[in-house]
Design an enzyme around this catalytic site. Sequence first.
Site, PDB file in Angstrom:
ATOM      1  CG  ASN A 167      56.455  37.564  52.979  1.00 36.25           C
ATOM      2  OD1 ASN A 167      56.638  38.652  53.333  1.00 36.25           O
ATOM      3  ND2 ASN A 167      56.078  36.447  53.357  1.00 36.25           N
ATOM      4  CD1 TRP A 168      60.291  41.498  49.051  1.00 37.48           C
ATOM      5  CD2 TRP A 168      60.660  43.626  49.436  1.00 37.48           C
ATOM      6  NE1 TRP A 168      60.625  42.194  47.964  1.00 37.48           N
ATOM      7  CE2 TRP A 168      60.587  43.543  48.262  1.00 37.48           C
ATOM      8  CE3 TRP A 168      60.704  45.068  49.981  1.00 37.48           C
ATOM      9  CZ2 TRP A 168      60.842  44.558  47.336  1.00 37.48           C
ATOM     10  CZ3 TRP A 168      60.889  46.191  49.297  1.00 37.48           C
ATOM     11  CH2 TRP A 168      60.895  46.145  47.740  1.00 37.48           C
ATOM     12  CE  LYS A 169      59.479  34.656  53.820  1.00 38.69           C
ATOM     13  NZ  LYS A 169      59.713  33.125  54.123  1.00 38.69           N
TER      14      LYS A 169
ATOM     15  CG  HIS B 104      53.898  33.859  55.837  1.00 39.85           C
ATOM     16  ND1 HIS B 104      54.719  32.987  56.200  1.00 39.85           N
ATOM     17  CD2 HIS B 104      54.137  33.606  54.436  1.00 39.85           C
ATOM     18  CE1 HIS B 104      55.782  32.511  55.584  1.00 39.85           C
ATOM     19  NE2 HIS B 104      55.419  33.068  54.108  1.00 39.85           N
TER      20      HIS B 104
ATOM     21  CD  GLU C  29      58.414  32.647  57.253  1.00 43.14           C
ATOM     22  OE1 GLU C  29      58.138  33.955  57.372  1.00 43.14           O
ATOM     23  OE2 GLU C  29      59.215  32.122  56.399  1.00 43.14           O
TER      24      GLU C  29
ATOM     25  CD  GLU D  99      53.385  30.836  51.053  1.00 43.24           C
ATOM     26  OE1 GLU D  99      54.459  31.194  50.221  1.00 43.24           O
ATOM     27  OE2 GLU D  99      53.226  31.243  52.123  1.00 43.24           O
TER      28      GLU D  99
ATOM     29  N   GLY E  55      61.501  28.531  51.916  1.00 38.64           N
ATOM     30  CA  GLY E  55      62.708  28.781  52.469  1.00 38.64           C
ATOM     31  C   GLY E  55      63.875  27.572  52.573  1.00 38.64           C
TER      32      GLY E  55
ATOM     33  CB  SER F 153      62.075  26.735  47.141  1.00 38.09           C
ATOM     34  OG  SER F 153      62.443  26.967  48.635  1.00 38.09           O
TER      35      SER F 153
ATOM     36  N   GLY G 239      62.425  34.478  49.281  1.00 37.25           N
ATOM     37  CA  GLY G 239      63.762  34.643  49.120  1.00 37.25           C
ATOM     38  C   GLY G 239      64.120  35.233  47.874  1.00 37.25           C
TER      39      GLY G 239
HETATM   40  C1  PEP Z   1      57.176  32.472  51.637  1.00 38.24           C
HETATM   41  O1  PEP Z   1      57.619  32.856  52.746  1.00 38.24           O
HETATM   42  O2  PEP Z   1      56.090  32.800  51.320  1.00 38.24           O
HETATM   43  C2  PEP Z   1      58.075  31.845  50.725  1.00 38.24           C
HETATM   44  C3  PEP Z   1      57.388  31.000  49.780  1.00 38.24           C
HETATM   45  O3  PEP Z   1      59.366  31.827  50.884  1.00 38.24           O
HETATM   46  P1  PEP Z   1      60.516  31.249  49.969  1.00 38.24           P
HETATM   47  O4  PEP Z   1      60.081  31.691  48.486  1.00 38.24           O
HETATM   48  O5  PEP Z   1      61.615  31.866  50.291  1.00 38.24           O
HETATM   49  O6  PEP Z   1      60.490  29.774  50.097  1.00 38.24           O
END
Ligand code: PEP
Length: 253
Positions: free
Chosen positions: A11-13, A97, A99, A169, A175, A215, A237
């Site tokens: 996921n490049w956000k 998600h 976010e 998640e 993050g 993460s 990330g």
């Molecule tokens: C995500 O945004 O779905 C995610 C898992 O981010 P990260 O890997 O940066 O924790």
Amino acid sequence: MNNRTPLIAGNWKMHKTGAQAVEAASGLKRLVASATGVEVMIAPTFTALYQVGQVLKGSPIALAGQNLHWESQGAFTGEISAQMLADAGCSQVIVGHSERRQFFGETDETVNMKIKAALSANLTPVLCIGESETEREAGNTFSVLDKQVRDGLNGFAFDGQADIVVAYEPVWAIGTGKTATREQAQEAHLFIRNLLDSLFGKPFASTVRILYGGSVKPDNVKALMEMPDVDGALVGGASLNPETFSKLVFFND
Ligand code: PEP
């Protein structure tokens, strides 16, 4: 052993311009060209989707949107429909998600409508669920997951092979560099699979892929992937750099 093909999803956000996304997708395509027994997906920003889709042509890497609206068209300024994502080359879409839930008012009800819209446009929805740190500390992890799954998938009648993906998640791990232990991930994934079994039956529950997100990095992916109900990873990330992301794709090496 199960016969679920692992899925490593990036996921490049809100990162990368069109040119940067094309460069990263080209690099990734080259780096994972020899990968077998694993599926790969990337979700660039909307503005880069079409260009990245052109780069990915002829490659097994799937293209995904990061969000969608539940209507197919209309006066919804700033929104994008499932049909538009499909037209840009997407075969999957991330829905709910944390976010989106945290900053943009996404609810289990809107998630439910979005999943319906995605499926009707033949996009595979990647339904994201997970508890916050406060919810975990209060001992509410399973009740939160239970509600997110039941309400997010309310009204569906899946009766065979799964055409959705679920991503567990934990919000506190996204993050933050704080990864769930593989035991915590397995416990949540098994809970979700058992719930899906009770709601939709075994053929669905045993084929649905449940990804872990939070993460995930090259140094923890293998341990997580060894757990029986962890079928892949949704990565933020560590998906931005093609070299790093490709190490996740080759988690078994
Ligand atoms: C995500 O945004 O779905 C995610 C898992 O981010 P990260 O890997 O940066 O924790």
